[in-house]
Structures are given as structure tokens and as C-alpha cells.
Design an enzyme around this catalytic site. Sequence first.
Site, PDB file in Angstrom:
ATOM      1  N   ILE A 101       0.858  -1.178   0.000  1.00 52.91           N
ATOM      2  CA  ILE A 101       0.000   0.000   0.000  1.00 52.91           C
ATOM      3  C   ILE A 101       0.899   1.234   0.000  1.00 52.91           C
ATOM      4  CG2 ILE A 101      -1.660   1.315   1.383  1.00 52.91           C
ATOM      5  CD1 ILE A 101      -2.824  -1.394   2.252  1.00 52.91           C
ATOM      6  N   ASN A 116      -2.537   0.704 -12.090  1.00 46.18           N
ATOM      7  CA  ASN A 116      -2.487  -0.581 -11.390  1.00 46.18           C
ATOM      8  C   ASN A 116      -3.424  -1.551 -12.090  1.00 46.18           C
ATOM      9  OD1 ASN A 116      -2.028  -2.451  -9.190  1.00 46.18           O
ATOM     10  ND2 ASN A 116      -4.044  -1.895  -8.387  1.00 46.18           N
ATOM     11  N   HIS A 118      -5.902  -4.806 -11.132  1.00 46.90           N
ATOM     12  CA  HIS A 118      -6.512  -5.448  -9.970  1.00 46.90           C
ATOM     13  C   HIS A 118      -7.412  -6.586 -10.455  1.00 46.90           C
ATOM     14  CE1 HIS A 118      -7.886  -5.774  -5.860  1.00 46.90           C
ATOM     15  NE2 HIS A 118      -9.107  -5.891  -6.331  1.00 46.90           N
TER      16      HIS A 118
END
Length: 223
Positions: A101, A116, A118
Site C-alpha cells: 500500500i 495498477n 486489480h
Amino acid sequence: MSSTDRGAGPKRLVVLISGSGTNLQTLIDATRQGSINGRIVAVISNKPGVRGLERAQSADIPALTVDHRDFQRREDFDAALAEQIESHRADLVILAGFMRILTPGFVNRFAGRMMNIHPSLLPRYPGLDTHRRAIDAGDREAGATVHFVTEELDGGPAIVQARVPIHPDDTPATLAARVLEKEHLIYPYAVKLFCEGRLGLTGQGATLDGTLLPRTGLAYLDP
Ligand code: GAR
């Protein structure tokens, strides 16, 4: 010239990883084949010895480790990471299975130039264990999302999303494999769009060619 404005030449890409790096591999392949107008100038892992670092080395890409265990505070780890990224003059920071994180300071420093991937149909299932959660919920579909990174964990505006069916006999592992196949299509696609200068991040969301994208991003359809 700002750090995000380096003209129309190939974009400088820095990929952050924590593990096996199969998404990294698809990006290596796509940049090599010339389907992305960009060059991976460094791969950085927060874990030493992972397979993704070997993939980078095999492709003659500088492969570095910034081990999060060497830092007591998250801010110090992020500062060291940012320093490495800046030293490679990154136009785009690509999180590819990067399992840390990031602090708001780090995220804001790279706003609009960090994405990103995911393994879920965001906004469903941010965080970990996405496939088990989708199966347990009785969902009929799962998928993957590429999104801009903002301060909200897995909550930044979506760029592209691909869907797969969930079969009655699926386990998290079989579903993960089906989703991963799609990840390997949508990540190079999103990076390609970025490198063509077609993506943007505004206060309202992600844009393609200046037009606001839907909240779930472009719907990826197999070519
Ligand atoms: C991928 O499934 C990616 O979506 C996921 O980790 C895997 C990395 O695989 N990322 C996350 O869960 C981020 N929260 P890879 O190392 O083989 O590319």
C-alpha cells in the site's frame, strides 16, 4: 518541460512488482514487438529474489530491489522508491502485482501517471482474496480492471475492464487463471493507450481522447 511532457518519443516506463511478473512479461513482450510506444527502463521489486526480477534481467532491463523490510516507516520506503523511479525519469509507473500500500504523498507525486491492475470487477472486491470473495458471493462473472492509482486503495478511476464467466466448479485458483489471461490482454492495451497520449486523469475520472470514461472504464472485448 515538465516531468510528464517529454514529447512524442517512446515513453519511459517503470514497472513495480512483488512476485512472478507474468503481467510484466506481457509488457516486456509488447514493448519489444513495438505494439507499445514505450520502453521499460527499470523494474523495481519490494521483494528480493522474485521471478519477475529474473524476467527483467533476461530482457536486459535494469532490475532493482527496494526491500520494504529495510525501512521502519512506510514514508521512508516510499521516499526511496520514488527516488529510484525519478532517477529513471519515468513517464509512467506501472504497478504489476505490486503488493504494498502506497502513502498519499507517493500517490499524489505520480498522479495521472501511475496505473495498477486489480483482479476483480472494480468497484467490487478491492483488496485481497478477490476470487474467493466473488465465488462465495455467488457472482456469475469476475474479471480484472486497470485503473489510475489514487489515494483510495483500488479505488482510482478505471481505464479498462475485462469480464470472464464464473463456472459452478470454479475454485479461486481456476478462476484466477481465467482472469489472468484477460489481465495479459488489458494491461498492454491500457499502457499502449497511455503511451499514445490518449489517456488522462481529471477530477471527474479517467478520459480517453478527452472524453470521460464510464466508471468501470472501457469494456474490453477480445480482438
Ligand atoms: C495479478 O493477478 C494482479 O492482478 C494481482 O497480482 C497478480 C500478479 O501476477 N494484483 C493485485 O492483487 C494487486 N492488488 P503477476 O506477478 O504474475 O503479474
